[in-house]
Scaffold this motif. Structure first.
Motif, mmCIF file in Angstrom:
data_model
loop_
_atom_site.group_PDB
_atom_site.id
_atom_site.type_symbol
_atom_site.label_atom_id
_atom_site.label_comp_id
_atom_site.label_asym_id
_atom_site.label_seq_id
_atom_site.Cartn_x
_atom_site.Cartn_y
_atom_site.Cartn_z
ATOM 1 N N UNK A 327 -6.530 -42.829 4.659
ATOM 2 C CA UNK A 327 -7.886 -43.259 4.290
ATOM 3 C C UNK A 327 -7.860 -44.402 3.280
ATOM 4 N N UNK A 328 -7.627 -45.602 3.759
ATOM 5 C CA UNK A 328 -7.570 -46.775 2.886
ATOM 6 C C UNK A 328 -8.536 -47.833 3.403
ATOM 7 N N UNK A 329 -8.932 -48.735 2.505
ATOM 8 C CA UNK A 329 -9.832 -49.815 2.900
ATOM 9 C C UNK A 329 -9.205 -50.684 3.977
ATOM 10 N N UNK A 330 -7.881 -50.929 3.876
ATOM 11 C CA UNK A 330 -7.229 -51.781 4.874
ATOM 12 C C UNK A 330 -7.260 -51.139 6.256
ATOM 13 N N UNK A 331 -7.208 -49.796 6.316
ATOM 14 C CA UNK A 331 -7.278 -49.122 7.608
ATOM 15 C C UNK A 331 -8.665 -49.289 8.226
ATOM 16 N N UNK A 332 -9.713 -49.115 7.410
ATOM 17 C CA UNK A 332 -11.076 -49.284 7.909
ATOM 18 C C UNK A 332 -11.308 -50.712 8.393
ATOM 19 N N UNK A 333 -10.751 -51.681 7.672
ATOM 20 C CA UNK A 333 -10.881 -53.083 8.075
ATOM 21 C C UNK A 333 -10.212 -53.315 9.429
ATOM 22 N N UNK A 334 -9.004 -52.802 9.604
ATOM 23 C CA UNK A 334 -8.303 -52.987 10.871
ATOM 24 C C UNK A 334 -9.012 -52.260 12.010
ATOM 25 N N UNK A 336 -12.187 -51.620 12.193
ATOM 26 C CA UNK A 336 -13.403 -52.373 12.483
ATOM 27 C C UNK A 336 -13.113 -53.524 13.435
ATOM 28 N N UNK A 337 -12.022 -54.234 13.182
ATOM 29 C CA UNK A 337 -11.650 -55.344 14.071
ATOM 30 C C UNK A 337 -11.322 -54.839 15.471
ATOM 31 N N UNK A 338 -10.617 -53.725 15.545
ATOM 32 C CA UNK A 338 -10.279 -53.145 16.849
ATOM 33 C C UNK A 338 -11.552 -52.751 17.609
ATOM 34 N N UNK A 339 -12.463 -52.061 16.928
ATOM 35 C CA UNK A 339 -13.688 -51.616 17.601
ATOM 36 C C UNK A 339 -14.587 -52.787 17.984
ATOM 37 N N UNK A 340 -14.537 -53.857 17.230
ATOM 38 C CA UNK A 340 -15.335 -55.028 17.590
ATOM 39 C C UNK A 340 -14.962 -55.507 18.988
ATOM 40 N N UNK A 341 -13.667 -55.601 19.263
ATOM 41 C CA UNK A 341 -13.240 -56.027 20.592
ATOM 42 C C UNK A 341 -13.580 -55.010 21.661
ATOM 43 N N UNK A 342 -13.314 -53.738 21.385
ATOM 44 C CA UNK A 342 -13.577 -52.686 22.370
ATOM 45 C C UNK A 342 -15.062 -52.569 22.672
#
Length: 434
Positions: A327-334, A336-342
């Motif tokens: 549970x880190x901010x960098x995980x949420x950021x990554x 978010x980028x993944x879900x944006x494409x999906x």
């Protein structure tokens, strides 16, 4: 609105949820993208320790969701999520009342084709007696502001108890030696001199701030390499912060923290010893972990194909590891980028790739005041660790905040905001005393 439009509703405007709403909103517009949050403005959660110490003004730092929605093409709905009808694919947003109890907005129903849950986490008190009643957990702007106000009140009360020749003390006990606890201790130390002047009737006898960090493990910053933890320990001890490791808290009282046979006097207690997801997630009829996190697959999808979850509230598989994504901010950021494409493919009616999300651990950095930091880069499964300390670590720590601003505000607005923030704090921290 055309029936062909695919509607995405995102619940939770934390770092990941807001970034996803901004990116989807810019591409698809407010008819297709809605963000729901129970608060009117966004603050980057890793900054909450600064808000709690008073060195960051949440009213200046906060970003209005309505403004962000207007500028980035998504619709913002202000209110708390209160219900889910999976069969009808609708959510319920609770009525919104003002401080006097008068209704401002009625209960609302929002339809969705895809629902994304990004509701974050809050403190886990592990059923410790008295902890939930007497300790504060810095998991929201409201709790950070509450701590700040209570600290100022404690300093003012201490001044009235001072006796000639001896300054009164304010005892702050922080339970948990992870990043939040360590950063709060460092921030409070830097703010201490200004805080001690608050309400003082004796210029030569201001109240003193005594900071104690209690950690149940053998050292602070357990997830980080031992050398990094040792550097952080040294920096805190040099600042007069008392660190007690191998101490498991057994009870929190109104004026003390008990850890076995040890008693730590406390005017204020901060609980930073663990997190769990909001309990309402366990009522949705979806699989959850013992920490209330929604169980998701490699595509961050729950067992309901129309519902996704990410960030602290989701237990996502970590490719190549037996653990879930931390549970880190960098995980949420990554994520978010993944879900944006999906979700972009999903919203356009295109075939969705079955390629799973892959978390890349870029390490962890911890701020120890405005000029110091420690951390490790490229840690975990990504390769050999590299240790960084001092102002380089501090600059790199600040860059993650900068990256978030660039995503949600755009480059030039982020530059102006970052410049203003730097100029405002270019010397000693300016503590908010009202």
């Amino acid at each position: 609105m055309s029936a062909t439009l695919h509607r995405v509703v995102i619940i939770g405007g934390g770092a990941g949820g807001l970034e996803l709403a901004v990116r989807l909103g810019r591409r698809f517009g407010r008819d297709q993208v809605t963000l729901v949050d129970r608060t009117p403005s966004h603050i980057w959660k890793p900054s909450l320790h600064e808000a709690a110490a008073g060195t960051l003004d949440i009213h200046r730092e906060g970003l209005s969701y309505a403004m962000l929605g207007q500028n980035n093409g998504f619709r913002f709905v202000f209110g708390a999520f209160s219900g889910l009808d999976r069969a009808r694919r609708t959510i319920t947003v609770a009525a919104l009342n003002d401080a006097s109890g008068a209704q401002v907005l009625p209960e609302r129903q929002l339809p969705y084709d895809t629902l994304v849950l990004a509701v974050g986490s809050h403190g886990n008190f592990f059923n410790t007696p008295g902890a939930e009643r007497f300790a504060l957990s810095l998991d929201s702007t409201a709790s950070a502001e509450q701590f700040r106000v209570e600290l100022l009140k404690a300093v003012a009360r201490a001044d009235t108890k001072a006796v000639d020749g001896k300054a009164a003390t304010v005892q702050v006990v922080i339970v948990g030696g992870g990043a939040t606890g360590v950063e709060l201790a460092a921030e409070l130390h830097e703010a201490g001199q200004t805080l001690s002047d608050y309400g003082s009737s004796r210029p030569d006898q201001q109240a003193e701030l005594h900071l104690t960090v209690i950690e149940g493990g053998p050292r602070i910053l357990g997830p980080l390499p031992e050398r990094v933890a040792a550097a952080a320990t040294q920096l805190l001890c040099e600042r007069g912060v008392a660190i007690h490791t191998g101490c498991r808290v057994s009870e929190v009282q109104r004026d003390a923290v008990m850890a076995g046979d040890k008693v730590f006097p406390a005017d204020l207690v901060v609980w930073a010893a663990g997190i769990k997801a909001p309990s309402f997630l366990a009522t949705l009829g979806l699989a959850v972990t013992p920490l209330n996190q929604l169980v998701v697959n490699g595509q961050l999808r729950t067992e309901d194909p129309a519902i996704f979850a990410f960030g602290d509230c989701a237990a996502a598989p970590w490719e190549g590891s037996t653990k879930t994504v931390p549970p880190r901010a960098q995980a949420a950021h990554q994520q978010s980028s993944y879900l944006y494409g999906l979700l972009s493919d999903r919203m356009r009616g295109r075939p969705v790739s079955d390629k799973p999300f892959r978390f890349r651990d870029f390490g962890s950095l911890v701020s120890i005041g405005h000029t110091e930091g420690v951390g490790s880069l490229m840690g975990g499964l990504s390769g050999p660790k590299m240790q960084v300390e001092g102002w380089i670590a501090r600059v790199m720590y600040a860059s993650s905040h900068w990256s978030h601003y660039v995503t949600v505000l755009g480059l030039w607005h982020a530059l102006l905001r970052g410049l203003a923030r730097t100029l405002n704090r270019r010397s000693q921290p300016r503590v908010k005393l009202h």
